[in-house]
Design a protein around this motif. Structure first.
Motif, PDB file in Angstrom:
ATOM      1  N   GLY A 108       0.785  -1.231   0.000  1.00 12.10           N
ATOM      2  CA  GLY A 108       0.000   0.000   0.000  1.00 12.10           C
ATOM      3  C   GLY A 108       0.807   1.265   0.000  1.00 12.10           C
ATOM      4  N   CYS A 109       2.052   1.190  -0.479  1.00 13.02           N
ATOM      5  CA  CYS A 109       2.941   2.356  -0.438  1.00 13.02           C
ATOM      6  C   CYS A 109       3.067   3.074  -1.777  1.00 13.02           C
ATOM      7  N   ALA A 110       2.286   2.695  -2.785  1.00 11.92           N
ATOM      8  CA  ALA A 110       2.392   3.300  -4.111  1.00 11.92           C
ATOM      9  C   ALA A 110       1.084   3.959  -4.514  1.00 11.92           C
ATOM     10  N   ALA A 111       1.196   5.058  -5.248  1.00 13.91           N
ATOM     11  CA  ALA A 111       0.028   5.733  -5.818  1.00 13.91           C
ATOM     12  C   ALA A 111      -0.219   5.216  -7.228  1.00 13.91           C
ATOM     13  N   ARG A 112      -1.452   5.215  -7.656  1.00 13.15           N
ATOM     14  CA  ARG A 112      -1.766   4.777  -9.011  1.00 13.15           C
ATOM     15  C   ARG A 112      -1.532   5.908 -10.008  1.00 13.15           C
ATOM     16  N   HIS A 113      -1.127   5.498 -11.202  1.00 11.44           N
ATOM     17  CA  HIS A 113      -0.945   6.466 -12.293  1.00 11.44           C
ATOM     18  C   HIS A 113      -1.416   5.813 -13.577  1.00 11.44           C
ATOM     19  N   ARG A 114      -2.360   6.453 -14.231  1.00 11.38           N
ATOM     20  CA  ARG A 114      -2.883   5.939 -15.490  1.00 11.38           C
ATOM     21  C   ARG A 114      -2.719   7.002 -16.568  1.00 11.38           C
ATOM     22  N   SER A 115      -2.306   6.572 -17.749  1.00  8.59           N
ATOM     23  CA  SER A 115      -2.176   7.460 -18.895  1.00  8.59           C
ATOM     24  C   SER A 115      -2.241   6.602 -20.153  1.00  8.59           C
ATOM     25  N   PRO A 116      -2.402   7.211 -21.317  1.00 13.32           N
ATOM     26  CA  PRO A 116      -2.380   6.415 -22.553  1.00 13.32           C
ATOM     27  C   PRO A 116      -1.089   5.618 -22.709  1.00 13.32           C
ATOM     28  N   ARG A 128      -0.740  -3.317 -11.698  1.00 12.62           N
ATOM     29  CA  ARG A 128      -1.825  -2.605 -11.011  1.00 12.62           C
ATOM     30  C   ARG A 128      -1.787  -1.094 -11.226  1.00 12.62           C
ATOM     31  N   ASP A 129      -1.182  -0.623 -12.317  1.00 12.84           N
ATOM     32  CA  ASP A 129      -1.038   0.816 -12.567  1.00 12.84           C
ATOM     33  C   ASP A 129      -0.265   1.504 -11.438  1.00 12.84           C
ATOM     34  N   GLU A 130       0.616   0.738 -10.773  1.00  8.21           N
ATOM     35  CA  GLU A 130       1.401   1.278  -9.660  1.00  8.21           C
ATOM     36  C   GLU A 130       2.907   1.088  -9.855  1.00  8.21           C
ATOM     37  N   VAL A 131       3.287   0.034 -10.519  1.00 13.40           N
ATOM     38  CA  VAL A 131       4.709  -0.244 -10.763  1.00 13.40           C
ATOM     39  C   VAL A 131       4.900  -0.420 -12.271  1.00 13.40           C
ATOM     40  N   GLY A 280       4.127  11.628 -12.360  1.00 14.49           N
ATOM     41  CA  GLY A 280       3.459  10.886 -13.424  1.00 14.49           C
ATOM     42  C   GLY A 280       3.893  11.366 -14.795  1.00 14.49           C
ATOM     43  N   ALA A 281       4.111  12.670 -14.940  1.00 18.91           N
ATOM     44  CA  ALA A 281       4.603  13.208 -16.215  1.00 18.91           C
ATOM     45  C   ALA A 281       5.993  12.674 -16.528  1.00 18.91           C
ATOM     46  N   LEU A 286       9.393   8.888 -19.688  1.00 22.59           N
ATOM     47  CA  LEU A 286      10.270   7.723 -19.786  1.00 22.59           C
ATOM     48  C   LEU A 286       9.696   6.657 -20.716  1.00 22.59           C
ATOM     49  N   LEU A 287       8.371   6.628 -20.811  1.00 29.73           N
ATOM     50  CA  LEU A 287       7.717   5.645 -21.679  1.00 29.73           C
ATOM     51  C   LEU A 287       7.510   6.167 -23.100  1.00 29.73           C
ATOM     52  N   SER A 288       7.717   7.453 -23.303  1.00 21.41           N
ATOM     53  CA  SER A 288       7.530   8.054 -24.623  1.00 21.41           C
ATOM     54  C   SER A 288       8.723   7.742 -25.519  1.00 21.41           C
ATOM     55  N   GLU A 289       8.572   8.014 -26.805  1.00 18.77           N
ATOM     56  CA  GLU A 289       9.678   7.754 -27.729  1.00 18.77           C
ATOM     57  C   GLU A 289      10.890   8.616 -27.402  1.00 18.77           C
ATOM     58  N   ALA A 290      10.650   9.862 -27.000  1.00 15.89           N
ATOM     59  CA  ALA A 290      11.766  10.739 -26.641  1.00 15.89           C
ATOM     60  C   ALA A 290      12.513  10.202 -25.421  1.00 15.89           C
TER      61      ALA A 290
END
Length: 352
Positions: A108-116, A128-131, A280-281, A286-290
């Motif tokens: 229970g130590c992580a916050a959720r982050h959702r994006s495309p 779980r949208d956390e790691v 989250g940004a 980090l997940l983007s192509e750049a």
């Protein structure tokens, strides 16, 4: 670096030092006048991660980043302590010890982050949208062609065992790997080895008989291969080895033929982070192509196509031999206090 020593982990990590955990190094990026200040804690060496953070700031110039480089076990301790105490936490935690990251989220130590961008991740890279898995780094064997010729060079664990078998082997005392009690990543790789193949018992017995060296850190192990103190390094992260091969063309980085573990360094936003939106940004970048391009340049994403890097020797059958370690509850098995205590005891007895 010290052993994990919290709550249910107290017995399993009884060798932990009594002093407060502290980062190994720190560095700040961005303007003092920036409206937002982001605290990022990670196990990634500053020299490797710096270009990636600078690339992010090139797009988010209003942010100032304080980056702290930690040992994996200490990073888990401080993250767990922040979570339980209700004190100020980091805004983003990035660790190669992905089992510890999943443990933090499970507790229970992580916050959720959702994006495309997170939605596009495969299941093995998003728990779980956390790691989130952000890199691609093989666990490799490293040698220096100035000290080891191609006829001796190991291409698999079977080859390494054969090199260590003779009583008069020149490799005795000159093979290095992670100390699984000092390195969370070392423990993760060793436990995964034990689950992957029957060679694990023979390998650590060969290490024990031959006086192989167990030490804490990728940089220390690779330094030893560069100087010839060690002839072979086993199970080190390919990202660090390939980065050093840029400066030392005699270094050869081998993805073992029998199987090659592939790690995806994990990022999470602590539940008590003050700047969750900007964190989250950063994950999305980090997940983007750049971001991925910046990480490829830093060798944090290791491509496994032929000819991608002259120092990298791929397995004969990459589709079969490359085995990603998924982000999943299965990682928690190795952190069970009884299993860990038994595993470490076996390691100590076989590989003193």
């Amino acid at each position: 670096m010290r052993f994990l020593a919290l709550t249910l982990f107290l017995t399993a990590f009884a060798t932990s030092a009594a002093t407060e955990p502290v980062p190994e190094a720190t560095k700040t990026y961005g303007s003092e006048e920036a409206a937002t200040r982001l605290l990022v804690r990670g196990t990634t060496d500053i020299a490797l991660f710096e270009p990636v953070l600078l690339a992010f700031l090139g797009r988010f110039g209003e942010v100032r980043i304080d980056y702290e480089q930690w040992g994996s076990n200490d990073l888990y301790i401080v993250s767990e302590t922040d979570c339980r105490s209700g004190g100020a936490a980091a805004d983003l935690v990035v660790s190669s010890s992905i089992d510890q990251q999943v443990k933090l989220a499970n507790d229970g130590c992580a916050a959720r982050h959702r994006s495309p961008l997170t939605a596009e991740l495969p299941t093995v890279s998003n728990w779980r949208d956390e790691v989130f898995g952000i890199t691609r780094e093989p666990a490799v064997i490293v040698f220096n062609r100035g000290f080891v010729d191609n006829a001796e060079a190991p291409r698999s664990r079977f080859d390494l065992i054969d090199l260590l078998r003779p009583e008069d082997s020149r490799f005795r005392g000159r093979v290095a790997t992670y100390d699984i009690e000092a390195s969370g990543l070392g423990y993760l790789f060793a436990f995964a080895d034990a689950q992957q193949a029957t060679t694990f018992g023979s390998l650590i017995e060969a290490f024990g008989r031959s006086g192989a060296v167990a030490t804490c850190c990728s940089s220390e192990i690779i330094d030893g291969v560069v100087t010839g103190t060690y002839l072979v390094a086993y199970n080190v992260l390919g990202s660090y080895a390939l980065a050093r091969a840029e400066e030392n063309p005699d270094l050869v980085v081998v993805a073992p033929d029998d199987y090659t573990l592939v790690l995806s360094r994990a990022a999470l936003i602590p539940r008590r982070a003050a700047e969750q939106e900007i964190a989250g940004a950063l994950i999305d970048f980090l997940l983007s192509e750049a971001g991925r391009s910046a990480m490829r340049s830093a060798k944090l994403i290791v491509e496994t196509d032929d000819g991608i890097h002259p120092a990298l020797r791929l397995p004969e059958n990459p589709d079969i031999s490359l085995r990603p370690i998924p982000l999943s509850p299965a990682l928690l098995v190795g952190l069970d206090q009884h299993k860990r205590r038994a595993f470490v005891q076996r390691w100590r007895e076989t590989f003193p």
